[in-house]
Write a protein that holds these residues in place. Structure first.
Motif, PDB file in Angstrom:
ATOM      1  N   VAL A 563      34.362 -20.112  -0.091  1.00 17.12           N
ATOM      2  CA  VAL A 563      33.340 -20.955   0.608  1.00 17.12           C
ATOM      3  C   VAL A 563      33.617 -20.077   1.900  1.00 17.12           C
ATOM      4  CG1 VAL A 563      32.631 -22.782   1.693  1.00 17.12           C
ATOM      5  CG2 VAL A 563      33.198 -22.986  -0.557  1.00 17.12           C
ATOM      6  N   SER A 564      32.635 -19.511   2.851  1.00 19.19           N
ATOM      7  CA  SER A 564      32.690 -18.822   3.966  1.00 19.19           C
ATOM      8  C   SER A 564      32.640 -19.894   4.946  1.00 19.19           C
ATOM      9  CB  SER A 564      31.528 -18.018   4.168  1.00 19.19           C
ATOM     10  OG  SER A 564      31.744 -17.301   5.483  1.00 19.19           O
ATOM     11  N   GLN A 565      33.628 -20.062   5.791  1.00 19.41           N
ATOM     12  CA  GLN A 565      33.643 -21.172   6.716  1.00 19.41           C
ATOM     13  C   GLN A 565      33.650 -20.352   8.128  1.00 19.41           C
ATOM     14  OE1 GLN A 565      37.215 -22.976   5.335  1.00 19.41           O
ATOM     15  NE2 GLN A 565      36.092 -24.602   4.366  1.00 19.41           N
ATOM     16  N   LEU A 566      33.476 -19.028   8.488  1.00 18.91           N
ATOM     17  CA  LEU A 566      33.852 -18.463   9.838  1.00 18.91           C
ATOM     18  C   LEU A 566      32.503 -17.479   9.808  1.00 18.91           C
ATOM     19  CD1 LEU A 566      37.424 -17.961   9.842  1.00 18.91           C
ATOM     20  CD2 LEU A 566      36.326 -19.759  11.076  1.00 18.91           C
ATOM     21  N   THR A 569      28.881 -18.630   8.872  1.00 19.73           N
ATOM     22  CA  THR A 569      28.480 -19.602   9.727  1.00 19.73           C
ATOM     23  C   THR A 569      28.143 -19.331  11.081  1.00 19.73           C
ATOM     24  OG1 THR A 569      30.576 -20.239  10.326  1.00 19.73           O
ATOM     25  CG2 THR A 569      29.782 -21.246   8.336  1.00 19.73           C
ATOM     26  N   LYS A 571      30.222 -18.527  13.503  1.00 15.83           N
ATOM     27  CA  LYS A 571      31.251 -18.730  14.560  1.00 15.83           C
ATOM     28  C   LYS A 571      32.077 -17.345  14.622  1.00 15.83           C
ATOM     29  CE  LYS A 571      31.826 -23.340  12.768  1.00 15.83           C
ATOM     30  NZ  LYS A 571      32.715 -24.286  11.880  1.00 15.83           N
ATOM     31  N   THR A 624      35.016 -19.524  17.973  1.00 17.74           N
ATOM     32  CA  THR A 624      35.763 -21.099  17.343  1.00 17.74           C
ATOM     33  C   THR A 624      36.715 -21.410  18.633  1.00 17.74           C
ATOM     34  OG1 THR A 624      37.663 -20.088  16.293  1.00 17.74           O
ATOM     35  CG2 THR A 624      35.526 -20.123  15.048  1.00 17.74           C
TER      36      THR A 624
END
Length: 742
Positions: A563-566, A569, A571, A624
């Motif tokens: 899962v790409s969280q950075l 998204t 950020k 971030t």
């Protein structure tokens, strides 16, 4: 500033070490105490770049010992820069340039000037208000520059009471002046540095020297009367057995741990052996392991009633007269066995150390009031097996999967294997590996060991025609990749990752299956290899070499979190700019040609190759609220080569400085970030080339040093596309002389 008596001890120790290594005394220059002024230090560095005694590519050691601090920039008070404090530094005066400290960007100018004149052979260390510069031509076999900084990078921090801190806080309102007029001594020929202020000497100079720093950017460096802690450990390591086999990376990683102080190592050549230009290319990629409690298995006796959650004692003899080994809790039971977990009160930094001897479970059950007495005699059952468990500080971010296999070793030596381990659990940055061994075990498993990934969890998929199946036969039972740990699958029919083709009766070509490549008509790799003899194993070795390069290439190219969280998204993202040479804040440097034009459009960069030199630079933007580590690589799919554009530094146990602070950016190829601008050209004989920029970002340190690789094809090792200045300034002027009579 508080006095630092340990400084003199440090300089004497470094001086003695150099003399023992047969450095010529007349090639060592030392500035102590009142001689180590700002002007004298910069003048000595200036002279080093110009003197004729030190030849091109001679090794050079730069060692500074003293106070260090951080100060707001006069150009941008929101930005702090790191400052070395010479003897005449006055903390309360930020207006007079002669009593200023030496800013990191100022030091960068001088080191880069030395590098241009003498080559990338600087060795350096900062540690007190003394300076030692030495030419190591006669005590080192090859050329290299190392910069060692042993001083505080901040003026605060917790410290042990018996140590002094080599740093201090500046008074409110102090500003470090770094415009052109405040950089160099009067009449200095060295140009001023740009005003951009991000640890420039550590980043832009990474190709000119290796930096060894006593601590991180936010930590103090400590000393006693006997000397600085970092320098003392450094000298011990340099004088120790096996020092000739040490690389800069290994030196820092293996230094003893010091509370509140993590030495750092940065530089393109950090994998070189100390004070040489020889790069260490490890045959194996070891991970440091720490033993975990693990579990034990016991075969049950009909008289031994046991339930989940019960607690018992384990002894080293079949009666309680033997020493108590440890206590256990029952994790699970079956009809004939039970799984036991050791109860340990050790902290996270300590390691469970089970005894290497027979072990016996006592049937006397533990209760809140102690051990329950039994009417029948106490039974002692031998523990039959143990799940040996190790934890490694590497997980999915390293490309490790739940299907990976490891061998465990006592030392970083592939011959010392203690057996095969499988992945029991995995997170982004850690994994636990386990192996079941009979008790008593023939192997003594150490509390600290080294793990080698012997099999990755993902296969390279290959397709080949029937007339090349003899290559598959030669590959049978083998693994691919430079560490020989990547399995493969021969598929028929496609789509595989790589397809082998007979270009002619004596040559094998390779097709690549990639959507982007196919979109632009690129299907074949740019190289081919000879393979005409089915009976000669050497004829197929070149094919196997290319497949091994492809296995490593595609493994790293497709390393992606679940899962790409950075990045996806928005950020964290990458920008690319066309660059040009020009005047920047009084100096000649690369700058954006059009600051508003990001060349990344539609998630790709399209470049027309008209034969002109068009340098490019990159910016990694962190929106971030967390500081991040970053690494940027270029994957050249035609040649299967991988070039490193930027990697974070190194420290013991991964405690390196972050690459990008929160809500800031890192530039590569221009600006404060430094590094080399890059160029791209289509290969001869091709109309289109495809490559990929691969950005890795993380909140924890990840070792990316094993990713880069040369092309596995002979004769087409492509240049890495560094831009070399072709338009540095020259100029002329004229002054009329007008004469007349009265």
């Amino acid at each position: 500033m508080s006095p630092l008596p340990g400084v003199c001890a440090d300089v004497k120790a470094i001086h003695a070490f150099l003399l023992d290594r047969h450095a010529r005394p007349d090639h060592i220059k030392i500035l102590r105490n009142d001689a180590a002024t700002r002007t004298n230090i910069l003048k000595l560095l200036e002279d080093l770049a110009e003197n004729s005694t030190t030849k091109k590519d001679d090794p050079i050691l730069f060692y500074f010992a003293g106070h260090g601090t951080k100060a707001p920039s006069a150009d941008d008070p929101k930005k702090d820069i790191e400052v070395l404090c010479p003897y005449d530094f006055i903390p309360g005066d930020s207006k007079d340039k002669l009593v200023q400290g030496i800013a990191d960007v100022t030091l960068a100018v001088y080191l880069n000037k030395i590098s241009e004149a003498k080559g990338n052979n600087i060795v350096g260390n900062v540690h007190s208000t003394s300076l030692l510069i030495a030419s190591l031509k006669y005590c080192c076999d090859f050329s290299h520059k190392t910069v060692i900084l042993d001083c505080c990078h901040s003026g605060s921090g917790t410290r042990e009471p018996e140590y002094r801190v080599r740093g201090f806080k500046l008074q409110p309102g102090y500003q470090c002046r770094t415009p052109a007029q405040a950089v160099a001594p009067e009449n200095s020929p060295i140009p001023p540095e740009p005003k951009t202020l991000k640890r420039n000497y550590e980043i832009s100079g990474l190709a000119s020297h290796v930096l060894l720093a006593a601590c991180s950017a936010e930590q103090p460096s400590n000393e006693s009367n006997a000397g600085g802690l970092f320098t003392t450990m450094l000298i011990d390591a340099l004088r120790g057995d096996g020092a000739h086999n040490l690389t800069y990376r290994r030196l820092v990683e293996d230094l003893p741990e010091v509370k509140h102080q993590q030495p750092q190592c940065e530089g393109v050549y950090r994998d070189r052996y100390l004070f040489t230009s020889i790069t260490h290319t490890p045959e194996h990629d070891f991970h440091k392991l720490k033993m975990q409690p693990g579990t034990y298995r016991v075969k049950l006796d009909a008289k031994f009633k046991i339930d989940k959650g019960d607690q018992y004692n384990v002894y080293t003899a079949q009666n309680n007269s033997g020493p108590l080994a440890f206590e256990v809790s029952v994790k699970s039971t079956s009809e004939s066995t039970a799984e036991l977990v050791p109860i340990t009160e050790k902290t996270a930094d300590e390691t469970f150390k089970p005894p290497q001897c027979p072990l016996f479970l006592s049937s006397s059950k533990r209760t809140r009031f102690g051990y329950k007495p039994q009417d029948s005699p106490v039974i002692y059952l031998p523990l039959c097996s143990r799940n040996v468990t190790y934890k490694l500080a590497a997980g999915e971010a390293y490309g490790i999967t739940s299907d990976s296999k490891f061998s465990v070793h006592i030392e970083r030596d592939a011959a010392s294997s203690l057996g095969e381990f499988t992945v029991q659990s995995i997170t982004n940055f850690t994994a636990e590996i386990v192996s079941t061994v009979d008790l008593p075990s023939p192997n003594a498993f150490p509390s600290t060991a080294y793990g080698l990934e012997t099999r990755t969890g993902k296969n390279l998929e290959i397709a080949m025609p029937k007339n090349l199946t003899f290559i598959a036969d030669r590959l049978d039972g083998r693994l691919l990749g430079k560490h020989q740990n990547i399995p493969f699958t021969v598929l028929a029919p496609a789509p595989p990752r790589v397809t082998l083709l007979m270009k002619d009766e004596n040559t094998v070509a390779f097709e690549v299956n990639d959507d982007i490549c196919h979109q632009f008509g690129v299907t074949r790799l740019c190289g081919s290899v000879g393979c005409s003899n089915k009976t000669n194993p050497n004829e197929s070795q070149d094919v196997i070499t290319v497949l091994s390069g492809a296995a490593d290439f595609f493994r790293h190219l497709h390393r992606t979190p679940k899962v790409s969280q950075l990045c996806l998204t928005g950020k964290v993202f990458l920008r690319c700019y066309a660059l040009e040479e020009g005047m920047v804040d009084g100096g000649w440097a690369m700058k954006k040609k059009d600051p508003a034009k990001d060349l990344i459009e539609g998630d790709m960069i399209k470049l027309m190759d008209d034969g002109e030199h068009r340098p490019l630079g990159f910016e990694i933007v962190n929106n971030t609220s967390m500081p991040l580590y970053a690494a940027l690589f270029y994957f050249d799919i035609g040649a299967l080569s991988i070039v490193s554009y930027y990697e974070p530094g190194i420290a013991r146990d991964g405690r390196a400085d972050f690459s990008i602070d929160a809500h800031t950016s890192l530039t590569i190829g221009y600006g404060a970030g430094g590094g080399n601008p890059r160029m791209y050209h289509v290969r001869q004989g091709r109309d289109v080339d495809v490559g990929f920029l691969k950005l890795f970002v993380s909140t924890q340190w990840v070792d990316y040093s094993h990713i880069k690789q040369n092309s596995p094809f002979d004769g087409i090792a492509r240049e890495d596309g560094r831009y070399v200045s072709i338009n540095s300034p020259w100029d002329s002027t004229r002054v009329p002389i007008i004469q007349w009579r009265e």
